[in-house]
Design a protein around this motif. Structure first.
Motif, PDB file in Angstrom:
ATOM      1  N   HIS A  52       3.175  -6.521  -5.442  1.00  0.00           N
ATOM      2  CA  HIS A  52       4.004  -5.852  -4.442  1.00  0.00           C
ATOM      3  C   HIS A  52       5.479  -6.115  -4.718  1.00  0.00           C
ATOM      4  CE1 HIS A  52       6.206  -5.657  -0.571  1.00  0.00           C
ATOM      5  NE2 HIS A  52       5.720  -4.445  -0.647  1.00  0.00           N
ATOM      6  N   PRO A  74       3.174   6.429  -9.024  1.00  0.00           N
ATOM      7  CA  PRO A  74       2.234   6.137 -10.116  1.00  0.00           C
ATOM      8  C   PRO A  74       2.406   4.746 -10.734  1.00  0.00           C
ATOM      9  CG  PRO A  74       3.783   7.886 -10.761  1.00  0.00           C
ATOM     10  CD  PRO A  74       4.052   7.559  -9.327  1.00  0.00           C
ATOM     11  N   TRP A 131      -1.429  -2.313 -10.423  1.00  0.00           N
ATOM     12  CA  TRP A 131      -2.638  -2.860  -9.804  1.00  0.00           C
ATOM     13  C   TRP A 131      -3.855  -2.659 -10.717  1.00  0.00           C
ATOM     14  CZ3 TRP A 131       1.102  -2.489  -5.957  1.00  0.00           C
ATOM     15  CH2 TRP A 131       1.077  -3.489  -4.974  1.00  0.00           C
ATOM     16  N   LYS A 132      -3.941  -1.525 -11.385  1.00  0.00           N
ATOM     17  CA  LYS A 132      -5.063  -1.285 -12.300  1.00  0.00           C
ATOM     18  C   LYS A 132      -5.004  -2.241 -13.484  1.00  0.00           C
ATOM     19  CE  LYS A 132      -5.773   3.464 -10.925  1.00  0.00           C
ATOM     20  NZ  LYS A 132      -5.562   4.859 -11.228  1.00  0.00           N
ATOM     21  N   ARG A 163       0.493   1.968  -8.930  1.00  0.00           N
ATOM     22  CA  ARG A 163      -0.950   2.136  -9.173  1.00  0.00           C
ATOM     23  C   ARG A 163      -1.321   1.585 -10.551  1.00  0.00           C
ATOM     24  NH1 ARG A 163      -0.055   6.937  -6.408  1.00  0.00           N
ATOM     25  NH2 ARG A 163       0.110   8.190  -8.296  1.00  0.00           N
ATOM     26  N   SER A 164      -0.467   1.844 -11.544  1.00  0.00           N
ATOM     27  CA  SER A 164      -0.771   1.341 -12.889  1.00  0.00           C
ATOM     28  C   SER A 164      -0.681  -0.188 -12.943  1.00  0.00           C
ATOM     29  CB  SER A 164       0.140   1.982 -13.937  1.00  0.00           C
ATOM     30  OG  SER A 164       1.463   1.527 -13.821  1.00  0.00           O
ATOM     31  N   SER A 205       6.614  -4.166  -7.831  1.00  0.00           N
ATOM     32  CA  SER A 205       6.652  -2.733  -7.511  1.00  0.00           C
ATOM     33  C   SER A 205       7.847  -2.383  -6.646  1.00  0.00           C
ATOM     34  CB  SER A 205       5.369  -2.316  -6.786  1.00  0.00           C
ATOM     35  OG  SER A 205       4.256  -2.463  -7.612  1.00  0.00           O
ATOM     36  N   TYR A 255       1.825   1.805  -3.529  1.00  0.00           N
ATOM     37  CA  TYR A 255       0.627   2.125  -4.312  1.00  0.00           C
ATOM     38  C   TYR A 255       0.186   3.565  -4.058  1.00  0.00           C
ATOM     39  CZ  TYR A 255      -4.208   1.967  -5.924  1.00  0.00           C
ATOM     40  OH  TYR A 255      -5.394   2.232  -6.561  1.00  0.00           O
ATOM     41  N   ALA A 256       0.228   4.001  -2.817  1.00  0.00           N
ATOM     42  CA  ALA A 256      -0.243   5.334  -2.456  1.00  0.00           C
ATOM     43  C   ALA A 256       0.692   6.443  -2.924  1.00  0.00           C
ATOM     44  CB  ALA A 256      -0.438   5.428  -0.942  1.00  0.00           C
ATOM     45  N   ARG A 257       1.984   6.158  -3.024  1.00  0.00           N
ATOM     46  CA  ARG A 257       2.969   7.209  -3.301  1.00  0.00           C
ATOM     47  C   ARG A 257       3.463   7.287  -4.737  1.00  0.00           C
ATOM     48  NH1 ARG A 257       6.302   5.564   1.896  1.00  0.00           N
ATOM     49  NH2 ARG A 257       4.928   6.447   3.461  1.00  0.00           N
ATOM     50  N   HIS A 314       0.807  -1.218   0.000  1.00  0.00           N
ATOM     51  CA  HIS A 314       0.000   0.000   0.000  1.00  0.00           C
ATOM     52  C   HIS A 314       0.843   1.274   0.000  1.00  0.00           C
ATOM     53  CE1 HIS A 314      -2.830   3.121   1.306  1.00  0.00           C
ATOM     54  NE2 HIS A 314      -3.629   2.466   0.475  1.00  0.00           N
ATOM     55  N   ILE A 317      -7.293  -4.444  -6.297  1.00  0.00           N
ATOM     56  CA  ILE A 317      -6.917  -3.336  -5.415  1.00  0.00           C
ATOM     57  C   ILE A 317      -7.636  -3.469  -4.083  1.00  0.00           C
ATOM     58  CG2 ILE A 317      -6.978  -0.829  -5.086  1.00  0.00           C
ATOM     59  CD1 ILE A 317      -6.751  -0.627  -8.204  1.00  0.00           C
TER      60      ILE A 317
END
Length: 139
Positions: free
Chosen positions: A66, A24, A30-31, A27-28, A69, A20-22, A17, A42
């Motif tokens: 994870h 981009p 997980w999307k 986030r891409s 990332s 994911y939160a910090r 997380h 997510i």
């Protein structure tokens, strides 16, 4: 330096997380996983402990995302491992990071269970090679 990619059995509540939160790129990732699987990856990855900790395809994909990332964030900081190693779903993450598999192949393979079997039974018998070699730590 070797980056060790863990198996999904070691998935923790809300793991990934902060990335994911910090950033981009996570986030891409997980999307993309949600698009490919048609599931709420997510919400599963960052939901409550009772929902998140169920083993299965979403746990494998969440742990994989994870790991990929974290490795990408480490490499972007200038600390690029010379080798990658893993076990179970972590070997698939290492193979994606090393360029031996595409992100899509890793996500769909872990979600369907096809690559899980390969990671658990075939990987120790075969070596994945690239400029950043992915190795099964048991072999």
């Amino acid at each position: 330096m070797v980056f060790l990619f863990p198996d999904s059995r070691f998935l923790k509540v809300r793991q990934g997380h902060p990335l994911y939160a910090r950033l981009p790129r996570p986030r891409s990732l997980w999307k993309k996983a949600e698009e490919l699987t048609g599931e709420k990856v997510i919400g599963f990855s960052f939901g409550t402990a009772t929902e998140q900790m169920k083993p299965g395809p979403l746990a494998r994909v969440g742990a994989f995302l994870h790991a990929v990332s974290a490795a990408e964030a480490l490499a972007k900081s200038g600390k690029i491992p010379t080798d990658a190693a893993g076990f179970g779903s972590g070997l698939i993450a290492a193979a994606v990071w090393a360029g031996a598999l595409t992100l899509e192949e890793g996500i769909l393979g872990l979600f369907t269970g096809r690559l899980r079997a390969e990671a658990e039974f075939l990987a120790p018998k075969t070596a994945l090679r690239s400029c950043r070699a992915a190795r099964d730590f048991l072999s």
